[in-house]
Design an enzyme around this catalytic site. Structure first.
Site, PDB file in Angstrom:
ATOM      1  N   GLY A  41       0.795  -1.220   0.000  1.00  0.00           N
ATOM      2  CA  GLY A  41       0.000   0.000   0.000  1.00  0.00           C
ATOM      3  C   GLY A  41       0.828   1.271   0.000  1.00  0.00           C
ATOM      4  O   GLY A  41       0.334   2.352   0.317  1.00  0.00           O
ATOM      5  N   SER A  72      11.859  -1.789   6.448  1.00  0.00           N
ATOM      6  CA  SER A  72      10.742  -0.975   6.951  1.00  0.00           C
ATOM      7  C   SER A  72      11.019   0.511   6.796  1.00  0.00           C
ATOM      8  O   SER A  72      10.627   1.324   7.617  1.00  0.00           O
ATOM      9  CB  SER A  72      10.455  -1.288   8.429  1.00  0.00           C
ATOM     10  OG  SER A  72      10.179  -2.652   8.577  1.00  0.00           O
ATOM     11  N   GLY A  98       6.692  -2.627   8.843  1.00  0.00           N
ATOM     12  CA  GLY A  98       6.222  -3.743   8.014  1.00  0.00           C
ATOM     13  C   GLY A  98       6.966  -5.041   8.277  1.00  0.00           C
ATOM     14  O   GLY A  98       6.367  -6.094   8.498  1.00  0.00           O
ATOM     15  N   GLU A  99       8.285  -4.945   8.279  1.00  0.00           N
ATOM     16  CA  GLU A  99       9.091  -6.159   8.387  1.00  0.00           C
ATOM     17  C   GLU A  99       8.937  -6.853   9.735  1.00  0.00           C
ATOM     18  O   GLU A  99       8.930  -8.081   9.817  1.00  0.00           O
ATOM     19  CB  GLU A  99      10.560  -5.765   8.156  1.00  0.00           C
ATOM     20  CG  GLU A  99      11.505  -6.920   8.094  1.00  0.00           C
ATOM     21  CD  GLU A  99      12.922  -6.447   7.718  1.00  0.00           C
ATOM     22  OE1 GLU A  99      13.076  -5.793   6.675  1.00  0.00           O
ATOM     23  OE2 GLU A  99      13.846  -6.738   8.471  1.00  0.00           O
TER      24      GLU A  99
END
Ligand code: FES
Ligand code: FES
Lengths: 335, 164
Positions: free
Chosen positions: A49, A88, A291-292
């Site tokens: 996204g 990230s 994210g990671e």
């Protein structure tokens, strides 16, 4: 032989980006004749996204509707520089670069509006609906399309901006070894509940409860998507996935999805997610990268839950049935 | 070996394709006929992304020789996508954030469609079972299951743009 339940917990402190030679990411913005702000990047949307959140950040700084922002990305031949979408880092890095570029573009946009409305640039404001107007007299306003046309065809002005995120590499203190390897840090705590079959060695994850502290959320639904997807990926790393063979020779290395086992829909546990927002000092609008970490945080929680269920001391992953049964044997021969 | 012509119904239309023997349905769809909605993640029958519906059953088009569908009824994602708007399943995937990178989505949509055609009101476990041959690396499956259940709750899951 029984099915034993266990609970495990993990807590994680996770860095955003890294500090190799400045870790730069650039953004270029220009306004087209139709009032669209094109943000050129080399940062890549993998499905997480990124294009959406970066357009949100750009729209916020420019003061224009989300729909007026177009993210143009994916071509490293023609785009400005990005270190890459990993660690990230991209919402944080590209977001900061976009804010810088958008501030420059906004300045020119307000100057054109001021000329058109016969007012001073410092008296201009955006309404976020597609107009620039004079503060205090909302009827004196100009639409972005008219502003773009005036800029291009009347004043010969380019509404554009350049931005870069750059973190100076300060090196390592030779005395203390102290260094500053990353930017802001996000945090997480995961609690896992598992059920282990002591006969077959199979593990079922029943529940994952996660709390993530990730700074300001740009888009809560996309945040949830990252956490859910990462939770299941972490479950896969904890129980199934390995690029190493389970047996000690390279020929047995996974050659495809028949041997590299991913979690499937029936493996998905009950998931409960909480997000805490403590804005970061250096992220765009307080963002932290996260994210990671969503794929990492569940792993120790699941392994700890297995050990809690069995009274074992497994410290590797994936915890395959063989590992479970070996650990049970080791425990038995000890006692 | 000599090429031959295979005739079948594709998304409601009689279709002919000239292929070398053992050309897979996936290859024929994508490379010969230009129906590129069907995606191939592994080409070995283990990821599900290439799923299409043949006579109401989900099949893996990457390992099915196209000769096998001679005279059969093949439905691909193009076939359930209406000219305007979205199929209810596509709409529900969109609303539930059931798509991230999107590579699994064509296959997920087709297995879900095959499920709902047979079983309009599946349980959560039945949905999970139905999509258990399809890998998704991004979403954690949960949003996909939610999307299918939403369609099951709101409609019979068999409307909008279907050509069967
Ligand atoms: S491409 Fe057909 S199953 Fe993977
Ligand atoms: S959305 Fe990426 S594999 Fe499913």
């Amino acid at each position: 032989m029984a099915k034993l339940k266990g609970t495990g917990i993990s807590s994680v402190n996770y860095p955003t980006g890294m500090n190799l030679g400045g870790d730069p990411t650039q953004a270029l913005i220009h306004m087209t004749t139709t009032g669209t702000f094109v943000i050129s990047l080399a940062s890549c949307d993998l499905g997480q996204g990124l294009k959406t959140v970066l357009a949100q950040i750009g729209a916020e700084t420019l003061g224009v509707p989300f729909e007026n922002v177009l993210i143009d990305t994916g071509d490293t031949d023609t785009g400005p520089h990005c270190m890459g979408t990993f660690a990230s880092r991209t919402t944080h890095r590209a977001g900061n670069a976009i804010i810088m570029a958008a501030q420059e573009a906004r300045k020119t946009m307000l100057e054109i509006a001021a000329d058109e409305l016969e007012a001073r640039p410092e008296d201009m404001e955006t309404d976020g609906q597609g107009f620039v107007r004079v503060k205090g007299s909302p009827d004196r306003k100009i639409h972005l399309v008219n502003l773009a046309l005036a800029g291009h065809f009347k004043y010969g002005k380019t509404v554009a901006g350049r931005g870069i995120f750059f973190k100076p590499n300060l090196g390592i203190d030779p005395e203390t070894g102290k260094m500053d390897p990353d930017s802001t840090e996000a945090h997480a705590c995961v609690m896992a509940e598992v059920e282990v079959d002591t006969e077959t060695g199979e593990v079922k994850v029943l529940k994952l409860q996660s709390v993530y502290e990730i700074g300001r959320q740009v888009n809560p639904k996309l945040v949830e998507g990252q956490i859910k997807g990462g939770s299941v990926m972490g479950l896969g790393h904890a129980l199934y996935e390995s690029t190493e063979p389970y047996y000690p020779s390279p020929e047995h290395r996974p050659g495809g999805f028949f041997e590299y086992i991913l979690p499937l829909a029936p493996d998905v546990p009950e998931m409960e997610i909480r997000v805490l927002e403590y804005p970061s000092a250096d992220g765009p609008y307080g963002v932290k990268g996260f994210g990671e970490m969503t794929a990492n945080a569940p792993i120790p929680a699941i392994v700890n839950a297995i050990n809690n269920a069995l009274g074992t001391e497994i410290s590797t992953h994936p915890v395959t049935p063989e590992i479970v049964l070996q650990a049970l044997d080791a425990k038995q021969s000890k006692s | 070996m000599a090429s031959k012509i295979v005739t079948f119904t594709l998304n409601g239309r009689e279709t002919e394709v000239m292929v070398k023997p053992l050309t897979t349905l996936a290859k024929a769809l994508r490379e010969k006929l230009g129906f590129t909605a069907t995606k191939c993640g592994c080409y070995e029958g283990n990821c599900g992304s290439c799923t299409v519906i043949v006579n109401g059953e989900p099949v893996l088009s990457c390992i099915l020789p196209v000769e096998e569908v001679e005279g059969q009824n093949v439905l691909t994602l193009e076939g359930i996508t209406p000219a305007e708007g979205l199929h209810p399943l596509q709409q529900a995937f969109h609303e539930n954030f059931a798509i991230q990178c999107g590579f699994c989505s064509p296959g997920m949509l087709m297995v879900s469609k095959a499920l709902l055609d047979k079983n309009p009101h599946p349980t959560q476990a039945e949905v999970a079972e139905a999509i258990s041959g399809n890998l998704c690396r991004c979403t954690g499956y949960d949003p996909i299951i939610a999307a299918v259940l939403q369609v099951a709750a709101g409609s019979n899951g068999n409307q909008g743009g279907s050509h069967e």
